[in-house]
Structures are given as structure tokens and as C-alpha cells.
Design a protein around this motif. Structure first.
Motif, PDB file in Angstrom:
ATOM      1  N   TYR A  30       0.836  -1.204   0.000  1.00 57.23           N
ATOM      2  CA  TYR A  30       0.000   0.000   0.000  1.00 57.23           C
ATOM      3  C   TYR A  30       0.867   1.248   0.000  1.00 57.23           C
ATOM      4  N   SER A  31       0.206   2.385  -0.229  1.00 60.76           N
ATOM      5  CA  SER A  31       0.870   3.685  -0.117  1.00 60.76           C
ATOM      6  C   SER A  31      -0.101   4.658   0.549  1.00 60.76           C
ATOM      7  N   ILE A  32       0.472   5.706   1.137  1.00 56.74           N
ATOM      8  CA  ILE A  32      -0.322   6.755   1.766  1.00 56.74           C
ATOM      9  C   ILE A  32       0.498   8.036   1.737  1.00 56.74           C
ATOM     10  N   ASN A  33      -0.179   9.167   1.541  1.00 56.02           N
ATOM     11  CA  ASN A  33       0.498  10.463   1.561  1.00 56.02           C
ATOM     12  C   ASN A  33       0.671  10.913   3.009  1.00 56.02           C
ATOM     13  N   VAL A  34       1.882  11.368   3.332  1.00 57.40           N
ATOM     14  CA  VAL A  34       2.199  11.861   4.674  1.00 57.40           C
ATOM     15  C   VAL A  34       2.392  13.371   4.574  1.00 57.40           C
ATOM     16  N   PRO A  35       1.599  14.151   5.317  1.00 55.96           N
ATOM     17  CA  PRO A  35       1.751  15.610   5.252  1.00 55.96           C
ATOM     18  C   PRO A  35       3.181  16.047   5.592  1.00 55.96           C
ATOM     19  N   GLU A  36       3.614  17.103   4.948  1.00 58.11           N
ATOM     20  CA  GLU A  36       4.956  17.632   5.193  1.00 58.11           C
ATOM     21  C   GLU A  36       5.132  17.968   6.668  1.00 58.11           C
ATOM     22  N   GLY A  37       6.255  17.565   7.225  1.00 54.19           N
ATOM     23  CA  GLY A  37       6.558  17.846   8.626  1.00 54.19           C
ATOM     24  C   GLY A  37       6.054  16.782   9.591  1.00 54.19           C
ATOM     25  N   TRP A  38       5.267  15.825   9.108  1.00 55.15           N
ATOM     26  CA  TRP A  38       4.788  14.751   9.964  1.00 55.15           C
ATOM     27  C   TRP A  38       5.819  13.632  10.005  1.00 55.15           C
ATOM     28  N   LYS A  39       5.751  12.834  11.044  1.00 55.16           N
ATOM     29  CA  LYS A  39       6.656  11.697  11.208  1.00 55.16           C
ATOM     30  C   LYS A  39       5.922  10.405  10.883  1.00 55.16           C
ATOM     31  N   SER A  40       6.699   9.382  10.550  1.00 55.05           N
ATOM     32  CA  SER A  40       6.121   8.051  10.390  1.00 55.05           C
ATOM     33  C   SER A  40       7.058   7.050  11.043  1.00 55.05           C
ATOM     34  N   THR A  41       6.473   6.053  11.683  1.00 58.06           N
ATOM     35  CA  THR A  41       7.243   4.982  12.306  1.00 58.06           C
ATOM     36  C   THR A  41       6.670   3.651  11.839  1.00 58.06           C
ATOM     37  N   ASN A  42       7.507   2.643  11.843  1.00 59.00           N
ATOM     38  CA  ASN A  42       7.075   1.294  11.500  1.00 59.00           C
ATOM     39  C   ASN A  42       7.551   0.382  12.616  1.00 59.00           C
ATOM     40  N   ASP A  43       6.629  -0.016  13.476  1.00 56.69           N
ATOM     41  CA  ASP A  43       6.944  -0.884  14.610  1.00 56.69           C
ATOM     42  C   ASP A  43       6.306  -2.237  14.370  1.00 56.69           C
ATOM     43  N   SER A  44       7.101  -3.205  13.980  1.00 60.04           N
ATOM     44  CA  SER A  44       6.615  -4.568  13.713  1.00 60.04           C
ATOM     45  C   SER A  44       5.473  -4.561  12.699  1.00 60.04           C
ATOM     46  N   GLU A  45       5.671  -3.809  11.617  1.00 60.66           N
ATOM     47  CA  GLU A  45       4.697  -3.716  10.519  1.00 60.66           C
ATOM     48  C   GLU A  45       3.401  -2.997  10.894  1.00 60.66           C
ATOM     49  N   VAL A  47       2.264   0.731  11.146  1.00 62.04           N
ATOM     50  CA  VAL A  47       2.768   2.047  10.767  1.00 62.04           C
ATOM     51  C   VAL A  47       1.951   3.120  11.470  1.00 62.04           C
ATOM     52  N   ASN A  48       2.652   4.084  12.044  1.00 63.01           N
ATOM     53  CA  ASN A  48       2.015   5.236  12.665  1.00 63.01           C
ATOM     54  C   ASN A  48       2.505   6.489  11.966  1.00 63.01           C
ATOM     55  N   SER A  61      -2.320  -1.127   9.839  1.00 64.51           N
ATOM     56  CA  SER A  61      -1.817  -2.487  10.036  1.00 64.51           C
ATOM     57  C   SER A  61      -2.421  -3.370   8.966  1.00 64.51           C
ATOM     58  N   GLU A  62      -1.689  -4.398   8.594  1.00 60.06           N
ATOM     59  CA  GLU A  62      -2.178  -5.316   7.576  1.00 60.06           C
ATOM     60  C   GLU A  62      -2.003  -6.741   8.071  1.00 60.06           C
ATOM     61  N   TYR A  63      -2.949  -7.569   7.679  1.00 58.63           N
ATOM     62  CA  TYR A  63      -2.969  -8.960   8.105  1.00 58.63           C
ATOM     63  C   TYR A  63      -3.233  -9.830   6.881  1.00 58.63           C
ATOM     64  N   HIS A  64      -2.482 -10.915   6.775  1.00 64.91           N
ATOM     65  CA  HIS A  64      -2.645 -11.844   5.660  1.00 64.91           C
ATOM     66  C   HIS A  64      -2.810 -13.245   6.234  1.00 64.91           C
ATOM     67  N   ILE A 129      -6.953   0.807   8.888  1.00 64.30           N
ATOM     68  CA  ILE A 129      -6.394   2.147   9.003  1.00 64.30           C
ATOM     69  C   ILE A 129      -7.312   2.976   9.901  1.00 64.30           C
ATOM     70  N   THR A 130      -6.707   3.620  10.900  1.00 60.93           N
ATOM     71  CA  THR A 130      -7.495   4.408  11.856  1.00 60.93           C
ATOM     72  C   THR A 130      -6.877   5.787  12.048  1.00 60.93           C
ATOM     73  N   ILE A 131      -7.745   6.716  12.394  1.00 64.00           N
ATOM     74  CA  ILE A 131      -7.323   8.040  12.865  1.00 64.00           C
ATOM     75  C   ILE A 131      -7.768   8.136  14.312  1.00 64.00           C
ATOM     76  N   ASN A 132      -6.894   8.641  15.163  1.00 58.96           N
ATOM     77  CA  ASN A 132      -7.339   9.081  16.481  1.00 58.96           C
ATOM     78  C   ASN A 132      -6.768  10.474  16.688  1.00 58.96           C
ATOM     79  N   CYS A 133      -7.606  11.365  17.190  1.00 57.11           N
ATOM     80  CA  CYS A 133      -7.187  12.749  17.376  1.00 57.11           C
ATOM     81  C   CYS A 133      -7.951  13.346  18.547  1.00 57.11           C
ATOM     82  N   GLY A 134      -7.240  14.094  19.374  1.00 54.50           N
ATOM     83  CA  GLY A 134      -7.865  14.763  20.505  1.00 54.50           C
ATOM     84  C   GLY A 134      -8.944  15.725  20.047  1.00 54.50           C
ATOM     85  N   GLN A 135     -10.034  15.768  20.812  1.00 56.07           N
ATOM     86  CA  GLN A 135     -11.202  16.581  20.451  1.00 56.07           C
ATOM     87  C   GLN A 135     -10.832  18.040  20.215  1.00 56.07           C
ATOM     88  N   LYS A 136     -10.021  18.615  21.065  1.00 51.48           N
ATOM     89  CA  LYS A 136      -9.732  20.043  20.937  1.00 51.48           C
ATOM     90  C   LYS A 136      -8.863  20.369  19.725  1.00 51.48           C
TER      91      LYS A 136
END
Length: 157
Positions: A30-45, A47-48, A61-64, A129-136
């Protein structure tokens, strides 16, 4: 006529200037666009992708080879969010490449978090694929950036 051309060029150039820049996170599947200045990590497949302020994240996360019957997917999505909503709150649709797409939005009153979940299931393959974001922070630019990245997710096969 020249005024119209100059106006059109100015509008086009301005839209390019103000457009959000993004880099592409590529995985083999898969692919996904990451906004400029954001970080990405891959911990045991798993991705955050998150802004440096860490006010939320997109998690992929992906499962096969997963034995999860289609009839249980809506319950599975609700259980991920520890939600007591009825299963009809999880929207189901057919997507490209033969995947069934599940979509669910949830607001966690206790944690004051917005959660948005998409699941793509085909046979024994599942992409979550999930988004979590603080309400404020779930407004304006952050909401736009999260949604643009989230909606750019593409399965390659």
C-alpha cells in the motif's frame, strides 16, 4: 482576454503555493500520503503517521492469512473501538480491487478522542487504518491534514 489568462495563471499558481505538500509512504502492499513535517514509524509492521505535536495519529496495520469471516467484520470494527454502537453504524461498501470496505466514526467521551476506522477485507487479507485525534485539535488544519492523508491510502494489489 489577457486579463482572463493572467487571472487564471495567478489562481493556479496561488493554489499550488497554498496546497499542502506531502511525501508518499510506500510499503510493498500500500501507499499513503504523509503531510509535510509529519513523522512516520514502522513498529513490527504497524505504521504510525503523526504530526510532530503528537495530538493524534493515523495507524495502519495489515494482516494476511487471517480467518475472519465477513459476517463478523462489523462486530470486529466495533470491538476495536470498545464501542457499544449497533452494527449498522459501521458502513459497508464494495471498493476497487474486490475489497469490501468498512467505515466507522466514533467519539470516545471518556478520552475526548475522535476515532475514524476504515477496514479493507478481501478473502484472508485485511488492511486496517485508523485516525485518532484529541477533540480540541479536531478542527481546521489538523482535521484537513488527517482526512487528506487518510483518504490517500491505496492498496497496490
Amino acid at each position: 482576454m489577457i486579463k482572463k489568462i493572467l487571472f487564471s495563471v495567478a489562481v493556479f499558481t496561488g493554489s499550488l503555493f497554498f496546497a499542502q505538500k506531502a511525501k508518499v509512504y510506500e510499503s510493498p502492499n500500500y501507499s499513503i500520503n504523509v503531510p509535510e513535517g509529519w513523522k512516520s514509524t514502522n513498529d513490527s509492521e504497524i505504521v504510525n503517521i503523526f504530526p510532530t505535536s503528537e495530538i493524534g495519529a493515523i495507524t495502519i496495520s495489515e494482516y494476511h492469512g487471517l480467518e475472519l469471516p465477513k459476517e463478523q467484520m462489523k462486530k470486529f470494527v466495533l470491538d476495536l473501538n470498545k464501542s457499544t454502537d449497533p452494527e449498522n453504524k459501521v458502513k459497508e461498501s464494495r471498493s476497487k480491487k474486490g475489497y469490501t470496505e468498512y467505515f466507522y466514526e466514533y467519539f470516545d467521551e471518556k478520552g475526548k478522542l475522535y476515532w475514524i476506522t476504515k477496514a479493507f477485507q478481501k478473502d484472508k487479507d485485511l488492511y486496517l487504518i485508523t485516525i485518532n485525534c484529541g477533540q480540541k485539535f479536531w478542527n481546521g488544519n489538523y482535521m484537513t491534514q488527517f482526512n487528506e492523508a487518510f483518504n490517500s491510502f491505496k492498496i497496490k494489489k
